[in-house]
Write an enzyme that holds these catalytic residues in place. Structure first.
Site, PDB file in Angstrom:
ATOM      1  N   TYR A  53       0.822  -1.219   0.000  1.00 62.33           N
ATOM      2  CA  TYR A  53       0.000   0.000   0.000  1.00 62.33           C
ATOM      3  C   TYR A  53       0.851   1.263   0.000  1.00 62.33           C
ATOM      4  CZ  TYR A  53      -4.145  -2.820   0.317  1.00 62.33           C
ATOM      5  OH  TYR A  53      -5.143  -3.727   0.026  1.00 62.33           O
ATOM      6  N   ARG A  56       1.106   1.860  -3.554  1.00 61.58           N
ATOM      7  CA  ARG A  56      -0.142   2.424  -4.079  1.00 61.58           C
ATOM      8  C   ARG A  56      -0.223   3.912  -3.754  1.00 61.58           C
ATOM      9  NH1 ARG A  56       0.533  -1.916  -4.851  1.00 61.58           N
ATOM     10  NH2 ARG A  56       1.199  -1.003  -6.803  1.00 61.58           N
ATOM     11  N   GLN A  86     -15.601   3.785  -5.397  1.00 64.86           N
ATOM     12  CA  GLN A  86     -14.928   2.586  -4.893  1.00 64.86           C
ATOM     13  C   GLN A  86     -13.422   2.806  -4.822  1.00 64.86           C
ATOM     14  OE1 GLN A  86     -16.779   0.092  -8.085  1.00 64.86           O
ATOM     15  NE2 GLN A  86     -17.244  -1.312  -6.425  1.00 64.86           N
ATOM     16  N   ASN A  87     -12.953   3.889  -5.416  1.00 62.84           N
ATOM     17  CA  ASN A  87     -11.516   4.122  -5.529  1.00 62.84           C
ATOM     18  C   ASN A  87     -10.942   4.673  -4.227  1.00 62.84           C
ATOM     19  OD1 ASN A  87     -11.816   3.343  -8.195  1.00 62.84           O
ATOM     20  ND2 ASN A  87     -12.007   5.442  -8.934  1.00 62.84           N
ATOM     21  N   ASP A  89      -8.033   6.377  -4.272  1.00 59.29           N
ATOM     22  CA  ASP A  89      -7.235   7.569  -4.585  1.00 59.29           C
ATOM     23  C   ASP A  89      -8.042   8.829  -4.276  1.00 59.29           C
ATOM     24  OD1 ASP A  89      -8.702   8.560  -7.051  1.00 59.29           O
ATOM     25  OD2 ASP A  89      -8.141   6.573  -7.773  1.00 59.29           O
ATOM     26  N   HIS A 104     -14.348   2.395   0.027  1.00 58.62           N
ATOM     27  CA  HIS A 104     -13.302   1.421   0.371  1.00 58.62           C
ATOM     28  C   HIS A 104     -12.082   2.067   1.009  1.00 58.62           C
ATOM     29  CE1 HIS A 104     -15.286  -1.241  -2.928  1.00 58.62           C
ATOM     30  NE2 HIS A 104     -15.880  -1.364  -1.759  1.00 58.62           N
ATOM     31  N   GLY A 170     -16.940   3.602 -15.064  1.00 57.35           N
ATOM     32  CA  GLY A 170     -15.715   2.834 -14.870  1.00 57.35           C
ATOM     33  C   GLY A 170     -15.800   1.763 -13.814  1.00 57.35           C
ATOM     34  N   THR A 171     -16.991   1.183 -13.643  1.00 57.13           N
ATOM     35  CA  THR A 171     -17.114   0.078 -12.698  1.00 57.13           C
ATOM     36  C   THR A 171     -17.874  -1.061 -13.357  1.00 57.13           C
ATOM     37  OG1 THR A 171     -18.051  -0.661 -10.582  1.00 57.13           O
ATOM     38  CG2 THR A 171     -19.145   1.190 -11.664  1.00 57.13           C
ATOM     39  N   SER A 172     -17.459  -2.274 -13.079  1.00 57.77           N
ATOM     40  CA  SER A 172     -18.083  -3.453 -13.676  1.00 57.77           C
ATOM     41  C   SER A 172     -19.353  -3.875 -12.946  1.00 57.77           C
ATOM     42  CB  SER A 172     -17.092  -4.625 -13.673  1.00 57.77           C
ATOM     43  OG  SER A 172     -16.750  -4.961 -12.332  1.00 57.77           O
TER      44      SER A 172
END
Length: 227
Positions: A53, A56, A86-87, A89, A104, A170-172
């Site tokens: 991390y 990251r 969900q990101n 950053d 998250h 940009g999310t599945s």
């Protein structure tokens, strides 16, 4: 003012050079998910997890918001916009978005390893061994790992239920419980999905699919958002 809720995933940050963690081989940067993204991994090898991390965090600091991030921030001039992401950053914030809910966690923060409510800003890229919370426990990444509860989920549901327009970018829609948000919206809420693979996703038939990457798809929104 119309309430717009935007739900973003890794696809919006890929264009800023932040790759999705999981590769086609199922590994995260060469590691099994179980080895770097679970409470058990932290117990077994905290140094490995911390280093993963820290990298990251370094990548996040080096990245810049892209056109999609900036366009969403600009929409605040005409709409009441909340972003649920969900990101981990902070590219939405750096682009200028004022209301961002992270499901998250946030990579530029650390948290107590014994009390998840004790959260701290990280100065620089690394959480080091010996960086302690006020209770004297080691700081860990402020990231929701697999097997952990999502503390902001109820708040996200509440926000989704208020939306006049709900946009996913940009999310599945494969990560639960977050993928349920689209089903929490009002019956008359306009639903828009922006993703290169939009046509492949199983979503309600009323969803408007824009099969483009984030930075292209956001420019279609002016055509579909209420005036």
């Amino acid at each position: 003012m119309k309430k717009i809720v935007v739900f973003t995933g890794a696809g919006i940050s890929v264009e800023s050079g932040l790759p999705t963690f999981r590769g086609s081989d199922g590994l995260w940067e060469g590691h099994r998910v179980e080895d770097v993204a679970t409470p058990e991994a932290w117990e077994k090898d905290p140094e490995l997890v911390q280093n993963f991390y820290n990298k990251r965090r370094s990548d996040c600091l080096a990245a810049e918001p892209n056109h999609a991030h900036r366009k969403l921030a600009e929409l605040e001039k005409d709409y009441d916009i909340t972003i649920i992401t969900q990101n981990i950053d902070d590219l939405h914030e750096r682009a200028g978005s004022s209301k961002v809910l992270h499901l998250h966690g946030q990579i530029r923060k650390g948290q107590s390893s014994i009390n998840p409510n004790l959260i701290y800003d990280i100065d620089g890229t690394d959480i080091k061994d010996g960086d302690l919370c006020e209770l004297g426990s080691q700081l860990r990444p402020h990231v929701v790992w697999f097997g952990e509860a999502v503390p902001n989920m109820n708040e996200a549901y509440k926000i989704a239920r208020q939306a006049d327009v709900f946009i996913t970018i940009g999310t599945s829609l494969q990560v639960y419980p977050a993928a349920n948000l689209i089903y929490e919206t009002k019956p008359d809420c306009k639903l828009i999905l922006i993703d290169p693979n939009a046509e492949q996703y199983r979503v309600p038939p009323v969803v408007l699919k824009i099969a483009e990457k984030a930075s292209v798809g956001v420019d279609y929104l002016a055509k579909y958002l209420p005036k």
